[in-house]
Design a protein around this motif. Sequence first.
Motif: not given
Length: 369
Positions: A97-106, A210-211, A224-226, A240-242
């Motif tokens: 892939v060309s770009v990475i979206a790193h999903v983090v559990r929040c 931030c999920n 999320i702040e972290a 930030v996304i739900s």
Amino acid sequence: MAVNCGIVGLPNVGKSTIFSALSSAPAEAANYPFCTINPNIGVAGVPDSRLDFLVRQFATKKRVPATAEFVDIAGLVKGASKGEGLGNQFLSHIREVSVIAHVVRCFEDADVVHVSGKVDPADDVETINMELAFADLDTVRKRAEKAERAARVMGRDEQKKSALMLQALGKVKPLLEEGIPARNAPLSGEEKAALADCCLITMKSLLFVCNTDEAGMKDGNQHIEAVRKIAAESGDEAVVISGKFEAELADIESPEERQAFLSEIGLGESSLSVLARAAYRLMGLRTFFTAGADECRAWTVRAGDTAPKAAGVIHTDFERGFIKAEVYSFGDLAALGSEAKIREAGKYRVEGKDYVVEDGDVMFFKFNV
């Protein structure tokens, strides 16, 4: 390499749920690790208020947005760089892939298993960063050995290339050993070019996602702040996304009902819109428009593309027979109100083959084949 955005993260952080909401290609989602083994690929429309304005301006019959490709990649775990949890297979998908979206559990939810047994975004981010860096470190060591051999036995030109490669590798290796992305290394343009065919994962642009749950969309979410703090320190972007909320929103067909649903929790637009635009921008993509009564369409070009390249996006004949492009800025249209007034103001331009397309250009091509 394809121009796309890979969605990565630890297992069970909501990657597949977000992917399903983003695209029309549903991904399997379940409450256990390694649900996704083969990467899912989907295409999402990129929301753009400029296109909506053009549709209203021209009373257009058809609206066609720009699109971005997303790839849902299976979750990484600690030790992935050494083959843990199908790690080698997953890492190879990230390299493509060309770009990475790193999903983090929040979000906290006792019913949703966390692979580490606790929700700790900073620890989760460090785990992914270390695994990607260690995977790159292995690549760096192998390429350094190859470059050293070439420097001993090849001709002068190849020796110069090898010396440049070793110089660049020498700058990224100490960072990777500390789990720091290679993109943070002070590389010259030549050094970056030399590293291009190494396909280092940590040279790719990164977007933190931030999920959270609906409650977490409000201010005061410490998780999320972290992540935002980590993103600020590394110079990366965080959205930030739900995922669960967006999945429910995606099931609503009526635009009016979707907007009412968003208004209930105080949002002006879907968080997916923010995510799609951010990914589109990080992929180095730009938008130009064609507009008329029959259709208003957003077209995608790479940053730096010239007018003939833009014409070729519409049809190869347009590029081959390019004569000129009639151009004006969307900003001028929004400010002045009509094409006629743009012409009166002298802002309706004729551009040739060397013109570099600007994001937001409205273009009409003249060609001869």
